[in-house]
Design a protein around this motif. Structure first.
Motif, mmCIF file in Angstrom:
data_model
loop_
_atom_site.group_PDB
_atom_site.id
_atom_site.type_symbol
_atom_site.label_atom_id
_atom_site.label_comp_id
_atom_site.label_asym_id
_atom_site.label_seq_id
_atom_site.Cartn_x
_atom_site.Cartn_y
_atom_site.Cartn_z
ATOM 1 N N GLN A 1 0.839 -1.201 0.000
ATOM 2 C CA GLN A 1 0.000 0.000 0.000
ATOM 3 C C GLN A 1 0.869 1.244 0.000
ATOM 4 O O GLN A 1 1.849 1.334 0.718
ATOM 5 C CB GLN A 1 -0.909 0.025 1.237
ATOM 6 N N GLU B 1 -5.709 6.928 -8.773
ATOM 7 C CA GLU B 1 -4.251 7.088 -8.694
ATOM 8 C C GLU B 1 -3.588 5.802 -9.145
ATOM 9 O O GLU B 1 -3.932 4.708 -8.689
ATOM 10 C CB GLU B 1 -3.813 7.422 -7.268
ATOM 11 N N THR C 1 -2.199 10.934 -10.621
ATOM 12 C CA THR C 1 -3.605 11.063 -10.261
ATOM 13 C C THR C 1 -4.433 11.595 -11.421
ATOM 14 O O THR C 1 -4.040 12.568 -12.073
ATOM 15 C CB THR C 1 -3.767 11.997 -9.047
ATOM 16 N N ASN D 1 -1.360 -2.342 -7.538
ATOM 17 C CA ASN D 1 -2.427 -1.685 -6.798
ATOM 18 C C ASN D 1 -2.820 -0.387 -7.491
ATOM 19 O O ASN D 1 -1.963 0.403 -7.896
ATOM 20 C CB ASN D 1 -1.988 -1.379 -5.366
ATOM 21 N N THR E 1 -5.503 2.901 -6.859
ATOM 22 C CA THR E 1 -6.374 3.538 -5.885
ATOM 23 C C THR E 1 -7.554 4.181 -6.601
ATOM 24 O O THR E 1 -7.368 5.036 -7.478
ATOM 25 C CB THR E 1 -5.607 4.605 -5.083
ATOM 26 N N LYS F 1 0.541 5.583 0.199
ATOM 27 C CA LYS F 1 -0.333 6.704 0.498
ATOM 28 C C LYS F 1 0.052 7.913 -0.345
ATOM 29 O O LYS F 1 1.223 8.223 -0.496
ATOM 30 C CB LYS F 1 -0.244 7.076 1.987
ATOM 31 N N THR G 1 -9.585 4.217 -2.117
ATOM 32 C CA THR G 1 -9.375 2.830 -1.678
ATOM 33 C C THR G 1 -8.471 2.115 -2.673
ATOM 34 O O THR G 1 -8.649 2.231 -3.884
ATOM 35 C CB THR G 1 -10.705 2.079 -1.555
ATOM 36 N N GLU G 2 -7.524 1.367 -2.159
ATOM 37 C CA GLU G 2 -6.563 0.673 -3.012
ATOM 38 C C GLU G 2 -7.075 -0.720 -3.357
ATOM 39 O O GLU G 2 -7.512 -1.477 -2.483
ATOM 40 C CB GLU G 2 -5.221 0.585 -2.299
ATOM 41 N N TYR G 3 -7.008 -1.064 -4.645
ATOM 42 C CA TYR G 3 -7.472 -2.370 -5.120
ATOM 43 C C TYR G 3 -6.359 -3.038 -5.932
ATOM 44 O O TYR G 3 -5.696 -2.371 -6.741
ATOM 45 C CB TYR G 3 -8.703 -2.213 -6.010
#
Length: 565
Positions: A26, A131, A136, A74, A76, A28, A80-82
């Motif tokens: 993850q 993102e 972004t 990942n 975002t 941020k 929320t990160e997927y």
């Protein structure tokens, strides 16, 4: 791997958009980061191995339960990160979250049902801040999947991020049909954010050794991995067709098995008959090629046999199969561990990763579907073409960097599988025609770049030189004629004295020269012709990653070919 595992592998190729197994660290985003000033970005990702074990109870998927089949990163969406599969064979972003709608997303009334080779996805077209690779996009269109019937979901994957041309995007097509122009793919929006930076993505898909653990690969946007920056000097491989392609398809010049070359054929319209149109797809685990190619690869291996139940060749695990692809004059060896991977259902059996099957999706657009088993031996750059001053993109192309030394690859193979490594492995590259790129028969003379440049310059002066020679010849003929007339008249009449004894009257001449001569005509400008598009009932999408570019409304009804993602 058997029917179940093979079905998943087929899914990953048949849909050209398929999903994966996932786990990514993850990251941020800084609170004050709206849209980064620098558009380039890089994201590490892990690949995994298909196994019978299920995902762990926490949010991280046990990557040791996969086997070099899937590559994920990942993404975002709405904060929320997927974990999503990276797929160059499709162009849409879709996410299946814990609930629908996804948090911090804005749904539209439009719904979309996307059918894949195996399975389907249904949901509302929505917008959210996305993102990806530290970049972004504030208002990205995507499919918020409320229903997804796809085996990949049982392996911890939440969806797909399509990295293909917007021309193939179902989301963009649907939004365009409703009068909107903001349905472009994620990559298109990333590139549009800063058109002055390079418009390419790059992959390094690493492998585990048989029975090994997880490893990291690299994916970047607009910049090269430092370890593979030499790819910038590699030849540019144009797509086929050169302009306005639908998928990442290129022409394969030769396929080399050991010291021999396998004859290539094509079923794609307008492609050279002795080449193959191949698609390089990160969303496909294996490579799907014509039967005669797979037979030439594995048929000569002692103890190998075709298993009709599996739809694959079964090969002794200690049998090394050396193959290479040739694009242009460059040869790219494939690591032997990826040519005969260990079966997922029987650790004592190895199977051919080149599968003698055709793929229904994209039928007629390519002959081979090249997957991760080949791409692990390459550093692969997909360049969408840079913007010009008018905002249009140039023609797309690919660049490849070979990562495998065949002799070292043989040592690594036998260290894992047993036996004795080969040495002095060489591939006999085929001569390639500069006009079509096709493999040429017979002997050819290879010219250095400097000599070829000199000959090109001389060739441009030939018309002027011929004109000068013709004018000189005309002057000589006129002088000879005048001399003959003079001699005849002198013999036939009385000699006349010169007006100025001892001096000849000057005769003004316009000396011919290559300098200052008028141009022989404007140079011919070659205009590439795109492959004809098929008719379709879809409303044409907005301009995408290919000509025409931004702000150009040149697309017409019928420009969007049929596709099922």
């Amino acid at each position: 791997m058997r029917p179940y595992a093979f079905a998943l592998a087929l899914l990953l190729s048949g849909s050209l958009t398929d999903a994966a197994k996932i786990s990514v660290t993850q990251r941020k985003r800084p609170a004050n980061a709206a849209s980064p000033h620098k558009r380039s970005g890089k994201a590490p990702f892990k690949h995994s191995v298909l196994a019978a074990t299920s995902a762990s109870d926490d949010n991280d998927v046990d990557l040791s339960s996969f086997h070099d089949l899937l590559y994920i990163a990942n993404v975002t969406v709405g904060g929320t990160e997927y974990p999503l599969q990276l797929d160059t064979g499709s162009s849409d972003l879709w996410v299946k979250g814990a609930s629908s709608p996804l948090p911090h997303s804005n749904a539209t009334p439009l719904t979309l049902n996307v059918t894949y080779g195996i399975g389907s996805t249904y949901g509302h077209i929505s917008y959210a801040t996305v993102e990806f690779a530290n970049i972004t996009v504030p208002n990205q269109a995507f499919i918020d999947a409320s229903v997804a019937n796809n085996p990949i979901l049982s392996y911890g994957v939440n969806g797909i991020v399509g990295l293909g041309f917007t021309k193939l995007s179902s989301v963009d097509s649907a939004l365009s049909g409703s009068g909107k122009s903001d349905g472009k793919s994620l990559l298109y929006n990333l590139f549009e954010d800063n058109p002055s930076e390079p418009n390419f993505i790059a992959f390094a898909l690493q492998r585990t050794t048989d029975g090994g653990g997880d490893v990291e690969g690299s994916f970047s946007i607009g910049e090269y991995d430092e370890d593979y920056k030499d790819v910038a000097n590699s030849p540019k491989i144009p797509t086929f067709p050169v302009s306005d392609p639908t998928r990442w398809t290129v022409l394969l010049d030769a396929f080399l098995v050991g010291s021999k070359s396998v004859s290539l054929t094509t079923t794609v319209a307008d492609a050279p008959s002795d080449k193959a149109v191949v698609m390089l797809d990160s969303g496909t685990s294996y490579t799907y090629a014509p039967k005669e190619v797979c037979d030439a690869m594995y048929g000569g291996v002692q103890g190998a046999s075709y298993n009709s139940a599996l739809g694959q060749w079964v090969v002794p695990c200690d049998a090394e199969v050396d193959v290479a692809l040739q694009f242009g004059s460059n040869v790219y060896p494939i690591h032997p561990l990826d040519v005969t991977p260990i079966s997922l259902s029987d650790q004592n059996m190895c199977v051919g990763s080149f599968v003698p099957q055709t793929v229904s999706v994209g039928a007629g657009q390519f002959d081979w579907l090249i997957g991760d088993n080949v791409m692990r031996s390459l550093y692969t750059v997909y360049d969408f073409g840079d913007f010009d001053s008018s905002g249009k993109m140039g023609d797309p192309y690919m660049q490849l960097l070979a990562l495998v030394d065949p002799n070292k690859g043989s040592q690594e193979f036998h260290k894992v599988r047993g036996g004795t490594a080969s040495s002095n492995i060489t591939y006999n590259a085929q001569n390639v025609s500069s006009a079509t790129g096709a493999a040429a028969s017979g002997s050819t003379v290879q010219l250095s770049d400097s000599l070829a440049s000199t000959l090109d310059k001389l060739n441009s002066y030939i018309p002027a030189m011929l004109a000068v020679m013709a004018l000189n010849a005309l002057v000589i003929v006129l002088l000879l004629a005048a001399g003959i007339v003079y001699v005849c008249r002198r013999r036939g009449g009385r000699a006349r004295a010169r007006r100025q004894p001892g001096r000849a009257s000057p005769m003004p001449l316009q000396r011919a020269s290559s300098f200052g001569m008028p141009a022989v005509g404007e140079p011919h400008v070659y205009q590439p012709v795109s492959m004809a598009l098929t008719e379709d009932t879809f409303v044409p999408p907005t301009p995408a990653f290919s000509k025409p570019g931004f702000g150009d409304n040149g697309l017409r009804a019928g420009d969007r070919p049929k596709s099922v993602a």
